[in-house]
Design an enzyme around this catalytic site. Structure first.
Site, PDB file in Angstrom:
ATOM      1  N   ALA A  80      38.058  48.446  35.069  1.00 56.60           N
ATOM      2  CA  ALA A  80      37.066  47.376  35.127  1.00 56.60           C
ATOM      3  C   ALA A  80      37.686  46.035  34.738  1.00 56.60           C
ATOM      4  O   ALA A  80      36.977  45.092  34.400  1.00 56.60           O
ATOM      5  CB  ALA A  80      35.894  47.694  34.205  1.00 56.60           C
ATOM      6  N   THR A  81      38.998  45.955  34.789  1.00 55.46           N
ATOM      7  CA  THR A  81      39.712  44.720  34.465  1.00 55.46           C
ATOM      8  C   THR A  81      39.576  43.728  35.622  1.00 55.46           C
ATOM      9  O   THR A  81      39.668  44.110  36.785  1.00 55.46           O
ATOM     10  CB  THR A  81      41.206  45.018  34.213  1.00 55.46           C
ATOM     11  OG1 THR A  81      41.306  45.888  33.089  1.00 55.46           O
ATOM     12  CG2 THR A  81      41.981  43.752  33.939  1.00 55.46           C
ATOM     13  N   THR A  82      39.376  42.459  35.303  1.00 57.50           N
ATOM     14  CA  THR A  82      39.333  41.421  36.326  1.00 57.50           C
ATOM     15  C   THR A  82      40.546  40.513  36.187  1.00 57.50           C
ATOM     16  O   THR A  82      41.141  40.402  35.128  1.00 57.50           O
ATOM     17  CB  THR A  82      38.044  40.586  36.229  1.00 57.50           C
ATOM     18  OG1 THR A  82      37.966  39.969  34.933  1.00 57.50           O
ATOM     19  CG2 THR A  82      36.823  41.457  36.437  1.00 57.50           C
ATOM     20  N   HIS A 136      28.570  32.269  32.320  1.00 57.95           N
ATOM     21  CA  HIS A 136      29.019  33.220  31.312  1.00 57.95           C
ATOM     22  C   HIS A 136      29.140  32.534  29.953  1.00 57.95           C
ATOM     23  O   HIS A 136      29.084  31.314  29.858  1.00 57.95           O
ATOM     24  CB  HIS A 136      30.368  33.847  31.702  1.00 57.95           C
ATOM     25  CG  HIS A 136      30.255  34.919  32.734  1.00 57.95           C
ATOM     26  ND1 HIS A 136      30.298  34.652  34.087  1.00 57.95           N
ATOM     27  CD2 HIS A 136      30.078  36.263  32.619  1.00 57.95           C
ATOM     28  CE1 HIS A 136      30.167  35.789  34.756  1.00 57.95           C
ATOM     29  NE2 HIS A 136      30.033  36.778  33.901  1.00 57.95           N
ATOM     30  N   HIS A 137      29.363  33.342  28.950  1.00 51.88           N
ATOM     31  CA  HIS A 137      29.506  32.870  27.571  1.00 51.88           C
ATOM     32  C   HIS A 137      30.759  32.009  27.399  1.00 51.88           C
ATOM     33  O   HIS A 137      31.658  32.006  28.258  1.00 51.88           O
ATOM     34  CB  HIS A 137      29.578  34.064  26.617  1.00 51.88           C
ATOM     35  CG  HIS A 137      30.627  35.064  27.022  1.00 51.88           C
ATOM     36  ND1 HIS A 137      31.950  34.974  26.651  1.00 51.88           N
ATOM     37  CD2 HIS A 137      30.538  36.168  27.821  1.00 51.88           C
ATOM     38  CE1 HIS A 137      32.628  35.982  27.162  1.00 51.88           C
ATOM     39  NE2 HIS A 137      31.799  36.730  27.884  1.00 51.88           N
ATOM     40  N   LYS A 140      34.602  33.487  27.636  1.00 49.72           N
ATOM     41  CA  LYS A 140      35.205  34.053  28.851  1.00 49.72           C
ATOM     42  C   LYS A 140      36.367  33.183  29.311  1.00 49.72           C
ATOM     43  O   LYS A 140      36.252  31.959  29.382  1.00 49.72           O
ATOM     44  CB  LYS A 140      34.162  34.181  29.965  1.00 49.72           C
ATOM     45  CG  LYS A 140      34.688  34.909  31.199  1.00 49.72           C
ATOM     46  CD  LYS A 140      33.566  35.235  32.159  1.00 49.72           C
ATOM     47  CE  LYS A 140      34.069  35.932  33.423  1.00 49.72           C
ATOM     48  NZ  LYS A 140      34.744  37.203  33.127  1.00 49.72           N
ATOM     49  N   GLY A 146      35.265  37.569  38.090  1.00 49.61           N
ATOM     50  CA  GLY A 146      35.620  38.605  39.053  1.00 49.61           C
ATOM     51  C   GLY A 146      34.423  39.046  39.874  1.00 49.61           C
ATOM     52  O   GLY A 146      34.560  39.405  41.049  1.00 49.61           O
TER      53      GLY A 146
END
Length: 244
Positions: A80-82, A136-137, A140, A146
């Site tokens: 699940a790595t981007t 996003h927060h 990130k 991604g």
């Protein structure tokens, strides 16, 4: 299941908590940086003699993911790595010859459904301008996300192969081109993740939007995938062919 975690950041901490609550065992975490709050056996190298595991779950960084994919490990892998998508896909294809490998840039099943929606409706929207917004927060690192790239690829593959992404209109002084897809990135506070695709036509706008209300949806998604993947033959899997 006996699970090996690759990376022990915010996401895999949630994976560990939910996994143990559902009867799974965390046999260790692979992390090159010292994790003082890790209650599980910690390993800083893929060559360190890792414990036996039924599956690994990787929410880490491309550098660490590449080490895993080029190692001798041949257990089911949930990646699940981007970031560095093309490089990782090439390595995952190779690893899939000797292990079941699953990849998604977003482990939310809801995002998978949004992707399928876009693949269906984008070909019907030739006369509409497309704008994409992701939020996003403030912690990130990568931008755009991604997940946005995943949604963008779905649109380009099914409807707009000649599309040109525009990330900064402040550098332009011209009317919008029909081939453009505008991309906006917002970072702030503790926003978990929000992705919206706008189809702007003449006097009307159609919006497709997904909002994540907790990071737990990604952890649950990863665990659900792992439970399926451990029973699969060697190969490369996504939400499209795993059968979740």
């Amino acid at each position: 299941m006996k699970l090996l975690l690759v990376g022990y950041g915010a996401m895999n901490k949630r994976v560990a908590k939910l996994a143990e609550a559902n009867g799974h065992e965390i046999v260790g975490a692979l992390s090159p940086t010292e994790e003082n709050d890790c209650p599980h056996p910690l390993f800083d190298s893929v060559n360190e003699g890792l414990p036996e595991a039924d599956c690994l779950i990787d929410f880490s960084h491309p550098t660490l993911t590449k080490e895993v994919l080029t190692s001798d490990l041949n257990i089911p892998m949930v990646i699940a790595t981007t970031g560095e998508k093309e490089t990782l896909l090439e390595l995952m294809d190779k690893k899939a010859e000797t292990a079941p490998v699953f990849f998604s840039a977003n482990m939310s099943y809801g995002v998978h459904i949004v992707t399928q929606l876009l693949e269906t409706i984008a070909p019907l929207m030739d006369d509409y301008d497309i704008e994409m917004i992701e939020k996003h927060h403030n912690q990130k690192i990568d931008a755009p996300s991604g997940t946005l790239i995943k949604l963008l690829d779905a649109i380009k593959d099914k409807a707009r192969p000649d599309a040109r992404e525009v990330y900064d209109r402040s550098q332009l002084s011209e009317k919008r081109d029909k081939q453009e897809i505008g991309i906006s990135t917002i970072r702030g506070g503790t926003i978990v993740g929000e992705h919206e695709v706008l189809f702007a036509g003449h006097d009307e706008v159609i919006s497709v939007k997904h909002s994540a209300q907790s990071k737990d949806i990604f952890a649950r998604g990863a665990l659900k995938v792992a439970e399926k993947l451990v029973n699969k033959e060697n190969g490369f899997y996504t939400y499209n062919n795993l059968g979740v």
